[in-house]
Write an enzyme that holds these catalytic residues in place. Structure first.
Site, PDB file in Angstrom:
ATOM      1  N   LYS A  12      43.513  40.870  39.593  1.00 34.44           N
ATOM      2  CA  LYS A  12      42.908  40.009  40.610  1.00 34.44           C
ATOM      3  C   LYS A  12      42.834  38.586  40.048  1.00 34.44           C
ATOM      4  O   LYS A  12      42.255  38.356  38.977  1.00 34.44           O
ATOM      5  CB  LYS A  12      41.512  40.546  40.929  1.00 34.44           C
TER       6      LYS A  12
HETATM    7  O1  G3P Z   1      35.880  41.697  47.191  1.00 37.10           O
HETATM    8  C1  G3P Z   1      35.196  40.492  47.227  1.00 37.10           C
HETATM    9  C2  G3P Z   1      33.802  40.774  47.577  1.00 37.10           C
HETATM   10  O2  G3P Z   1      33.263  41.543  46.563  1.00 37.10           O
HETATM   11  C3  G3P Z   1      32.901  39.651  47.837  1.00 37.10           C
HETATM   12  O3  G3P Z   1      31.853  40.206  48.558  1.00 37.10           O
HETATM   13  O4  G3P Z   1      29.622  40.399  49.470  1.00 37.10           O
HETATM   14  O5  G3P Z   1      30.012  39.095  47.363  1.00 37.10           O
HETATM   15  O6  G3P Z   1      30.760  38.204  49.570  1.00 37.10           O
HETATM   16  P1  G3P Z   1      30.492  39.426  48.737  1.00 37.10           P
END
Ligand code: G3P
Length: 217
Positions: free
Chosen positions: A87
């Site tokens: 990633k």
């Molecule tokens: O995969 C990316 C994700 O983990 C981000 O999620 O909830 O931190 O915006 P969030």
């Protein structure tokens, strides 16, 4: 649409995997820190454990931001297991690194995507996945699913092979809308996946069936 779980929590990965509908896992440095995974060896072991638990692509994120460091870190992550997808953040050195990884047979997931332009660059660099963060877009007052729709349209017109991996999912409705928009993958917290199960009429209907079943015993 493939279902990935967005967590580094082994119990949640196990629970989602046991449902039989899990196609992969995504993690990020915040999710790893949340599970208390610290230090090189612990991180490598954690990724290896996830790879042994789930038969699918497992995204492992680099924390380097300079081309040569991203490449070195990504090579080490990719060496952990054949299912690891490196990633890489959507920054200038990240784009260069993704192209290098593509040319050297290492698959990448381009993270922190918030625009169609970024998605085009990731596709040009040969990323296996592009991760638009739809929940964070919603948080900023726009509609993240509209970005998914825009990228789906562009990739179709251009014939790009990069898979659209909807990330930053916050609800079952996000998953449903991403499926309708044509996302190839949705990576969600366990709670949102399990939320798809729920409907009060299912519970009421099942209670009635079970009650009536007792009458025919
Ligand atoms: O995969 C990316 C994700 O983990 C981000 O999620 O909830 O931190 O915006 P969030």
């Amino acid at each position: 649409m493939k279902f990935f779980i967005d967590t580094a929590n082994l119990a949640q990965i196990k629970e989602a995997n046991e449902l039989g509908i899990l196609d992969g896992v995504t993690t990020n440095p915040s999710l790893m820190a949340k599970e208390g995974v610290r230090g090189h060896d612990a991180i490598v072991n954690h990724y290896r454990t996830i790879c042994e638990m789930v038969d699918g692509d497992i995204s492992a994120e680099v924390v380097s931001t300079v081309f040569k460091d991203i490449v070195e870190e990504g090579k080490k992550l990719a060496a952990i297991h054949p299912n690891i997808v490196v990633k890489v953040p959507m920054i200038k050195d990240g784009v260069k690194a993704m192209k290098w990884f593509t040319d050297n047979g290492i698959r990448t997931n381009c993270t922190l995507c918030f625009s169609a332009g970024q998605a085009i660059l990731a596709a040009k660099a040969g990323a296996a996945y592009i991760s638009p963060f739809i929940g964070r877009i919603d948080d900023s007052g726009w509609d993240g699913v509209l970005l998914i729709e825009e990228i789906v349209k562009i990739y179709k017109v251009q014939g790009y092979k990069t898979e659209i991996l909807a990330a930053s999912i916050r609800s079952p409705n996000h998953i449903i809308r991403c499926a309708a928009a044509g996302a190839h993958v949705c990576t969600s917290p366990l709670e949102s996946i399990l939320g798809l199960l729920k409907h009060p009429l299912t519970d009421i209907g099942l209670a009635k069936f079970l009650e009536d079943a007792k009458k025919s015993v």
